[in-house]
Design an enzyme around this catalytic site. Sequence first.
Site, PDB file in Angstrom:
ATOM      1  N   ASP A 165    -101.647   1.485 -34.041  1.00 25.93           N
ATOM      2  CA  ASP A 165    -102.632   2.124 -35.576  1.00 25.93           C
ATOM      3  C   ASP A 165    -102.330   3.160 -36.073  1.00 25.93           C
ATOM      4  O   ASP A 165    -102.653   3.378 -37.370  1.00 25.93           O
ATOM      5  CB  ASP A 165    -103.947   1.953 -34.852  1.00 25.93           C
ATOM      6  CG  ASP A 165    -104.131   0.892 -33.609  1.00 25.93           C
ATOM      7  OD1 ASP A 165    -105.296   0.194 -33.986  1.00 25.93           O
ATOM      8  OD2 ASP A 165    -103.937   0.940 -32.384  1.00 25.93           O
TER       9      ASP A 165
ATOM     10  N   HIS B 295     -96.667  -2.654 -34.552  1.00 25.09           N
ATOM     11  CA  HIS B 295     -97.552  -3.879 -35.034  1.00 25.09           C
ATOM     12  C   HIS B 295     -98.715  -3.237 -36.124  1.00 25.09           C
ATOM     13  O   HIS B 295     -98.494  -4.491 -36.891  1.00 25.09           O
ATOM     14  CB  HIS B 295     -98.392  -4.551 -33.831  1.00 25.09           C
ATOM     15  CG  HIS B 295     -97.994  -4.234 -32.388  1.00 25.09           C
ATOM     16  ND1 HIS B 295     -97.212  -5.884 -32.347  1.00 25.09           N
ATOM     17  CD2 HIS B 295     -98.187  -4.352 -31.114  1.00 25.09           C
ATOM     18  CE1 HIS B 295     -96.905  -6.140 -31.001  1.00 25.09           C
ATOM     19  NE2 HIS B 295     -97.106  -5.291 -30.508  1.00 25.09           N
ATOM     20  N   ASP B 296     -99.477  -3.168 -35.806  1.00 17.29           N
ATOM     21  CA  ASP B 296    -101.145  -2.906 -37.030  1.00 17.29           C
ATOM     22  C   ASP B 296     -99.718  -2.126 -38.726  1.00 17.29           C
ATOM     23  O   ASP B 296    -100.955  -2.148 -39.008  1.00 17.29           O
ATOM     24  CB  ASP B 296    -101.299  -1.358 -36.177  1.00 17.29           C
ATOM     25  CG  ASP B 296    -101.493  -2.298 -35.384  1.00 17.29           C
ATOM     26  OD1 ASP B 296    -101.571  -3.277 -34.440  1.00 17.29           O
ATOM     27  OD2 ASP B 296    -102.883  -1.374 -34.206  1.00 17.29           O
TER      28      ASP B 296
ATOM     29  N   ASP C  83    -108.121   0.607 -33.730  1.00 16.71           N
ATOM     30  CA  ASP C  83    -108.494   1.146 -32.206  1.00 16.71           C
ATOM     31  C   ASP C  83    -107.700   1.935 -31.747  1.00 16.71           C
ATOM     32  O   ASP C  83    -106.337   1.958 -30.738  1.00 16.71           O
ATOM     33  CB  ASP C  83    -109.040  -0.145 -31.230  1.00 16.71           C
ATOM     34  CG  ASP C  83    -107.294  -0.886 -31.060  1.00 16.71           C
ATOM     35  OD1 ASP C  83    -106.723  -0.975 -32.683  1.00 16.71           O
ATOM     36  OD2 ASP C  83    -107.646  -1.241 -29.707  1.00 16.71           O
TER      37      ASP C  83
ATOM     38  N   ASN D 163    -106.380  -8.356 -29.470  1.00 14.51           N
ATOM     39  CA  ASN D 163    -107.858  -8.050 -30.459  1.00 14.51           C
ATOM     40  C   ASN D 163    -108.331  -9.329 -30.338  1.00 14.51           C
ATOM     41  O   ASN D 163    -109.581  -8.505 -30.331  1.00 14.51           O
ATOM     42  CB  ASN D 163    -106.802  -7.467 -31.923  1.00 14.51           C
ATOM     43  CG  ASN D 163    -106.049  -5.937 -32.007  1.00 14.51           C
ATOM     44  OD1 ASN D 163    -106.041  -5.522 -30.984  1.00 14.51           O
ATOM     45  ND2 ASN D 163    -105.467  -6.275 -32.881  1.00 14.51           N
TER      46      ASN D 163
END
Length: 329
Positions: A16, A255-256, A11, A179
Amino acid sequence: MDKRKVILDVDTGADDAVAIMLALLAPELEVIGICSVNGNREVRLTTDNTLRVLDLLGRGEVPVYRGCEYPMVSTLKPGRKPNIPWREGMMTGVEALVHGDHLEIPETDLKEQEECAVSYLVHALKNTEEKITLIPVGPLTNIGMALRVAPEIAENIEEIMIMGGGFLTNNSSAVSEYNVWVDPEAAEIVMQSGCKITWVPLDATHECYLTTEDAAEIRKLGTKTADAVAAIIEKRTRGYSNDVDMKEYSGAPVHDALAVCALLDPTVLTEVEEVNCHVDIAAGYADGQTCLDRRMRTNKEAPNCRFAMHADREKFRSMVIDILKLADR
């Protein structure tokens, strides 16, 4: 060297974007497709941002499939999931500073595929001669839908490396991470699929923050990709500096990106426990909680996932920089 075939589900989103870059640059991985989904932004924006990243890296041959516009069912009850998906211009404050509607990456003429993400996942996983690994770093709507359409595709999934969830660290409620909170039903479907699943939760990602000093080191690599990652880290650091939940850290989590690194080197995750996990879908105070049963003697359900309680920041930092060194100038 045999490459591991992966499909990213994103997303996009600043973190991301970094995850996509690392996956495309890592010589161990072959990204055969990228699916977009609603989450940080409406799917129109997450799709466009994904295409921008591919164009930046000169990887326009990687197909992008637009996924679900809404969660499976969680927005059907008024008030249960307000402001989802986030439409352009809706976000303010820390969220706007950390993400933004459009990545600060040049616009692109690249186009998404005509086939939708759910249909692509079903076809790709039904017709593959070797197992495929999924790396979902947004809400799990696309994958949950695909497993509902064709549950047999689970047999061809090598592993699902999920960025999401939380044990002691959460952000969208007292007990839920964004998420999973967006689409708890999809997450529960994935959890009960029988697939090999590893969770990369906030407990781990918050420990793998990157700093402005790290950004400066990355910028010295002198590539467009490194400049883009450095800018993302700097922007996230400015945004998180106003976030009371991040006051004990001197930087910002990406994070991702940790989910991609964990696939490349599982030891970047530490204190990884085998647990049984269900996701709360009751729409109450615990809506979207990743409920971990850590009992050994009395638990009647076998472990169905691995859940990382911590992560190694220095290893993560080194991995990010080493992978970015592979980018063309």
